[in-house]
Design a protein around this motif. Structure first.
Motif, short mmCIF file in Angstrom:
data_model
loop_
_atom_site.label_atom_id
_atom_site.label_comp_id
_atom_site.label_asym_id
_atom_site.label_seq_id
_atom_site.Cartn_x
_atom_site.Cartn_y
_atom_site.Cartn_z
N PRO A 266 21.55 5.56 12.72
CA PRO A 266 21.52 6.22 11.99
C PRO A 266 22.03 5.41 10.05
CG PRO A 266 23.03 7.37 13.62
CD PRO A 266 22.46 5.72 13.99
N ASP A 267 23.12 5.11 10.69
CA ASP A 267 23.38 4.55 9.31
C ASP A 267 22.66 3.76 8.39
OD1 ASP A 267 26.14 5.55 9.45
OD2 ASP A 267 26.92 3.87 9.80
N ARG A 268 21.89 2.83 10.13
CA ARG A 268 20.52 1.82 9.08
C ARG A 268 20.03 2.48 8.24
NH1 ARG A 268 16.75 -2.11 12.90
NH2 ARG A 268 15.47 -2.85 11.10
N VAL A 269 19.34 3.54 9.08
CA VAL A 269 18.61 4.38 8.86
C VAL A 269 18.53 4.83 7.24
CG1 VAL A 269 16.69 6.21 8.86
CG2 VAL A 269 17.95 5.18 11.16
N LEU A 270 19.41 5.63 6.83
CA LEU A 270 20.16 6.34 6.45
C LEU A 270 20.38 5.69 4.60
CD1 LEU A 270 20.88 9.29 4.74
CD2 LEU A 270 23.12 8.58 5.23
N ALA A 271 20.64 4.56 4.65
CA ALA A 271 20.58 3.00 4.34
C ALA A 271 19.51 2.44 3.33
CB ALA A 271 21.49 2.05 4.28
N LEU A 272 18.50 2.32 4.47
CA LEU A 272 16.88 2.01 3.72
C LEU A 272 16.42 3.07 3.49
CD1 LEU A 272 15.33 0.12 4.50
CD2 LEU A 272 14.66 1.22 6.81
N LEU A 273 16.65 4.20 3.78
CA LEU A 273 15.62 6.05 2.76
C LEU A 273 16.22 6.00 1.73
CD1 LEU A 273 16.30 8.51 6.01
CD2 LEU A 273 14.35 7.28 4.74
N ARG A 274 17.76 5.88 1.36
CA ARG A 274 18.64 5.55 -0.59
C ARG A 274 18.18 4.21 -1.01
NH1 ARG A 274 22.83 6.77 -3.11
NH2 ARG A 274 23.87 8.40 -1.16
N GLU A 275 17.39 2.70 -0.14
CA GLU A 275 17.47 2.10 -0.64
C GLU A 275 15.72 1.70 -0.65
OE1 GLU A 275 15.56 -2.57 0.10
OE2 GLU A 275 17.42 -1.98 2.05
N ARG A 276 15.29 3.22 -0.27
CA ARG A 276 13.69 3.02 -0.90
C ARG A 276 13.26 4.08 -1.72
NH1 ARG A 276 11.20 -1.22 -1.05
NH2 ARG A 276 9.58 0.12 -1.05
N ASP B 144 1.00 -1.38 0.32
CA ASP B 144 0.41 0.01 0.29
C ASP B 144 0.42 1.20 -0.27
OD1 ASP B 144 -1.66 1.98 1.08
OD2 ASP B 144 -3.29 0.57 2.20
N ALA B 145 0.81 1.99 -1.14
CA ALA B 145 1.56 3.32 -1.31
C ALA B 145 1.20 4.24 -0.14
CB ALA B 145 1.51 3.93 -2.63
N GLU B 146 0.39 4.47 0.85
CA GLU B 146 -0.17 5.89 1.55
C GLU B 146 0.63 4.59 2.90
OE1 GLU B 146 -1.74 7.76 1.64
OE2 GLU B 146 -1.42 7.69 -0.26
N THR C 257 15.53 4.17 -4.40
CA THR C 257 15.93 3.69 -5.61
C THR C 257 14.68 2.51 -5.39
OG1 THR C 257 18.54 3.89 -4.77
CG2 THR C 257 18.00 1.74 -6.44
N VAL C 258 14.04 1.63 -4.99
CA VAL C 258 13.35 1.32 -6.15
C VAL C 258 11.94 1.72 -5.87
CG1 VAL C 258 13.84 -0.70 -5.04
CG2 VAL C 258 12.92 0.14 -3.35
N GLU C 259 11.52 2.99 -5.39
CA GLU C 259 10.39 3.55 -5.19
C GLU C 259 9.59 4.12 -6.23
OE1 GLU C 259 6.54 4.21 -4.29
OE2 GLU C 259 7.91 3.72 -2.52
N ARG C 260 8.52 3.99 -6.08
CA ARG C 260 8.04 4.16 -7.89
C ARG C 260 6.57 5.40 -8.10
NH1 ARG C 260 11.79 3.68 -8.74
NH2 ARG C 260 12.87 1.49 -10.49
N ASP C 261 6.35 5.36 -6.61
CA ASP C 261 4.65 6.12 -6.26
C ASP C 261 5.22 7.86 -6.14
OD1 ASP C 261 2.98 7.82 -4.47
OD2 ASP C 261 2.34 6.33 -5.85
N ASP C 262 5.18 8.86 -6.73
CA ASP C 262 6.13 10.25 -6.18
C ASP C 262 5.56 10.64 -5.40
OD1 ASP C 262 6.47 10.16 -8.90
OD2 ASP C 262 5.42 11.23 -10.18
N ARG C 263 4.09 10.16 -4.59
CA ARG C 263 4.00 10.84 -3.42
C ARG C 263 4.46 10.09 -2.05
NH1 ARG C 263 -2.02 10.30 -1.58
NH2 ARG C 263 -1.17 12.59 -0.90
N VAL C 264 5.19 9.11 -1.97
CA VAL C 264 6.24 8.70 -1.25
C VAL C 264 7.39 8.74 -1.67
CG1 VAL C 264 7.02 5.76 -0.46
CG2 VAL C 264 4.58 6.03 -1.57
N LEU C 265 7.88 9.44 -2.93
CA LEU C 265 9.37 9.65 -2.92
C LEU C 265 9.43 11.44 -2.73
CD1 LEU C 265 9.99 9.00 -6.44
CD2 LEU C 265 10.81 7.88 -4.52
N LEU C 266 7.87 11.92 -2.02
CA LEU C 266 7.76 12.93 -1.69
C LEU C 266 8.18 12.73 -0.56
CD1 LEU C 266 7.19 14.45 -4.48
CD2 LEU C 266 5.87 15.33 -3.35
N ALA C 267 7.55 12.31 0.36
CA ALA C 267 7.84 11.01 1.95
C ALA C 267 9.38 11.74 2.54
CB ALA C 267 7.18 10.56 1.88
N LEU C 268 9.62 10.23 1.40
CA LEU C 268 10.91 10.37 1.34
C LEU C 268 12.29 11.64 1.37
CD1 LEU C 268 11.20 6.70 -0.34
CD2 LEU C 268 11.66 7.12 2.14
#
Length: 675
Positions: free
Chosen positions: A142-152, A124-126, A154-165
């Motif tokens: 912090p290192d884990r958080v940043l790595a997870l944000l970068r990963e998301r 669910d994108a929301e 890279t793979v995210e395709r929903d514009d609204r989720v990308l804005l939230a990231l």
């Protein structure tokens, strides 16, 4: 997901409405298949368990169950549950016992943070969008958080989720300065091609807050171009439609949000981050206000209000462009423009032509008929009068002669000055017809008294005296109406001699201060006035506001108030800051003794901005003798920020107050006295 819920002693726990016995029902309602029941349950959580951001022991007990709900795919509207958890985890502003509960709630969210890692990749994108901020708030290190944000990203395709990231990256920089460089580099990357205009705007807004040195030199034209590209995309694809409405608080609040909430948030973030870069912000607003998209223009109108409330900028160009929105077919845009222009008073002058055209050609905008309550003056006409434009006078005259006359019309008159004098006879007649014993006596009389006082209409004195003498005891707001009538009589000076017995009769009442001031204004004699004001000043068991009002009145009496100097000196040395400032000003004006109290006035000026108008008025009244504080007035005039910006209780009405302070400062430095 509700395992153990019946083992919690909910009856012993508390929330905003008392016992938490209803919480299990709310939690189960969040998992209901019925959308209305889910909305009502979320409504109940915000209304009781997390009321206005508060936390309670029941809130803490809910966290494990909310975490369990968030990961169950069969639960609808899980994004709302995640947003609730994020809000609960914000511990800012809690004190005392609530601070301990908030800290424990935050610890529980940290302990369950792996839930948000799972939700960051949810189908669910929301949910993914809501989880983005939770990663930064609750997950570590912090290192884990940043790595997870970068990963998301890279793979995210929903514009609204990308804005939230992108927003989460900005939050990461704010919270983890020691690990910020990689996050900043990632934001810089997202702010350019090949990313879409919305994501680039989001990244620029975050960079403006955390790494402004990386912003492009041509920031404003770049942002305006991106904004228009984004609007063009939405025009081609259509904006996301509203979900079916439900009759709950949560849904009503959702419907009150801007039509383009995402665009509003993008630009609000950027404006906020630009802060004192007022020139850039004005240019940006002008770009927004000339957008082909009415939603972009509507967002810009509301953002302009925030700029004008905080910063001293005439904003002639954006104000004129806001005026141009008055003819828009989009009702929300028209209403936003009216609301902002009403706040600006004289600063709305660049929009006066648009306002005048509207109230001339569209009479329906002259009076506002609400669903409840009495009719009020229409916003466009109120805004036109607030600019001081004399063209408002004949329009107001037509309203006064019409079948429906709003009670608040009188409050528009003082802004027009002498240009409103032709309205005095009609206003006077209305005051003479105000019922003396009705529940709306004050509501009808107070605006008329304000208007006739501003016009100096001595011919209205008999109508004012009638009001003062005729109101029965027990009348709703009788005291407020009495004060307004007495102030009006004082403003008329010697012409109001017939009211002297009535005013003397008030010297032993709660209206003693205002009655004494009026008597002094009418008679010019201080013998009967000073003892009354001295009594009020030294009544330590009385109302502090009355003591301050007595000090202010004594200041205007000048040397005739010398018997009050001991009491004024005591007040200037102790008590609340505004009382000290008022008393210190009084001593200076009465005895010409600034040396002892200059530190008091300087301290008050810095400590409480609400004292600045009082101090500046004192300096203005003293003329050249007030030169020892001219440096404060010059600094005020040089400051780009409004004097109460950021203060608790600061609001839109303070634009007008701030402009008044600036006028007093200019007058004082020009040698113009203000009594």
């Amino acid at each position: 997901m509700f395992r153990g819920i019946d083992e919690v002693d909910w009856a012993s726990l508390r929330h905003a409405d008392g016992s938490a016995e209803d919480v299990p029902g709310l939690l189960r309602g969040l998992a209901s298949a019925d959308p209305v029941e889910r909305e009502s349950a979320l409504d109940g959580m915000y209304g009781a368990v997390h009321h206005q951001g508060g936390v309670y022991d029941a809130t803490l007990a809910c966290v494990p169950f909310l975490l369990a709900l968030a990961v169950r795919e069969e639960v609808r509207d899980r994004a709302g549950v995640v947003e609730l958890l994020v809000s609960i985890g914000d511990i800012a502003g809690h004190e005392g016992a609530a601070e301990d509960i908030a800290a424990r709630s935050l610890a529980a969210l940290h302990a369950g943070a792996d839930v948000f890692v799972r939700l960051a990749g949810d189908a669910d994108a929301e949910v993914r969008r809501a989880a983005a901020g939770a990663l930064v708030r609750f997950l570590g290190p912090p290192d884990r958080v940043l790595a997870l944000l970068r990963e998301r990203i890279t793979v995210e395709r929903d514009d609204r989720v990308l804005l939230a990231l992108a927003v989460s990256l900005g939050l990461f920089v704010e919270r983890h300065r020691g690990h910020a460089s990689e996050a900043v580099d990632l934001l810089a990357e997202l702010s350019g091609p090949p990313y879409g205009p919305g994501l680039r705007l989001a990244a620029l807004g975050q960079l403006a807050g955390c790494a402004p040195e990386l912003l492009p030199a041509n920031l404003v034209p770049a942002v305006v171009r991106l904004l228009r590209d984004r609007s063009g995309e939405h025009t081609r694809t259509g904006r996301a439609g509203d979900r079916p409405g439900t009759d709950t608080l949560a849904d009503r609040l959702r419907r009150l949000r801007p039509s383009d909430e995402e665009g509003s948030q993008l630009m609000r973030t950027l404006h906020s981050a630009l802060g004192s870069r007022v020139t850039d912000r004005v240019a940006l607003l002008c770009g927004q206000l000339t957008s082909p998209d009415p939603l972009d223009r509507c967002n810009a109108v509301w953002m302009s209000a925030g700029l004008f409330r905080e910063w001293r900028t005439s904003g002639a160009e954006p104000v004129g462009l806001i005026g141009a929105q008055l003819g828009a077919d989009e009702g929300r845009l028209h209403d936003a423009a009216v609301a902002v222009l009403v706040e600006l008073f004289e600063l709305a002058a660049p929009a006066a032509d648009h306002l005048h055209a509207l109230v001339t050609c569209r009479p329906e905008f002259r009076v506002r008929h609400g669903e409840r309550g009495a009719p009020t003056l229409g916003g466009p006409l109120k805004a036109l009068a607030g600019t001081g434009d004399p063209r408002a006078t004949p329009v107001l005259a037509e309203v006064l002669a019409g079948p429906v006359v709003p009670d608040d019309l009188g409050y528009a008159i003082p802004h027009l000055g002498p240009a409103a004098l032709p309205l005095a006879p009609a206003l006077r007649r209305r005051l003479a017809r105000v019922p003396l014993d009705g529940p709306g006596t004050y509501d009808r009389a107070a605006p008329l008294l304000s208007a006739l006082t501003a016009l100096g209409d001595a011919e209205s004195i008999p109508a004012v005296v009638r009001l003062l003498r005729g109101m029965p005891d027990g009348l709703r707001l009788r005291d407020a109406a009495t004060r307004a009538a007495v102030r009006a009589l004082g403003a008329f000076g010697g012409a109001a001699y017939e009211a002297i017995p009535d005013l003397r009769g008030l010297l032993e009442t709660d209206h003693a201060v205002v009655a004494a001031e009026a008597l002094w204004s009418i008679t010019g004699g201080s013998d009967a006035v000073v003892p009354v004001l001295l009594r009020e000043l030294t009544d330590t068991g009385g109302d502090r506001r009355r003591r301050a009002a007595a000090a202010d009145a004594l200041a205007r009496l000048g040397p005739a108030a010398r018997p009050a100097l001991p009491g004024l000196r005591r007040m200037a040395g102790s008590g609340a800051v505004r009382e000290r400032a008022t008393a210190a000003c009084a001593v200076w004006r009465i005895a010409g003794e600034p040396e002892q109290f200059l530190p008091v006035l300087r301290s008050a000026w810095a400590e409480d901005p609400r004292t600045r108008t009082t101090v500046a008025g004192c300096v203005a009244a003293l003329g050249p003798a007030g030169a020892s504080l001219h440096d404060l007035l010059r600094a005020e005039l040089a400051s780009p920020r409004r004097h109460r910006a950021g203060a608790r209780g600061y609001g839109s009405h303070d634009i007008h107050e701030d402009e008044g302070l600036l006028r007093v400062c200019r007058g004082a430095l020009a040698g113009v006295g203000h009594g």
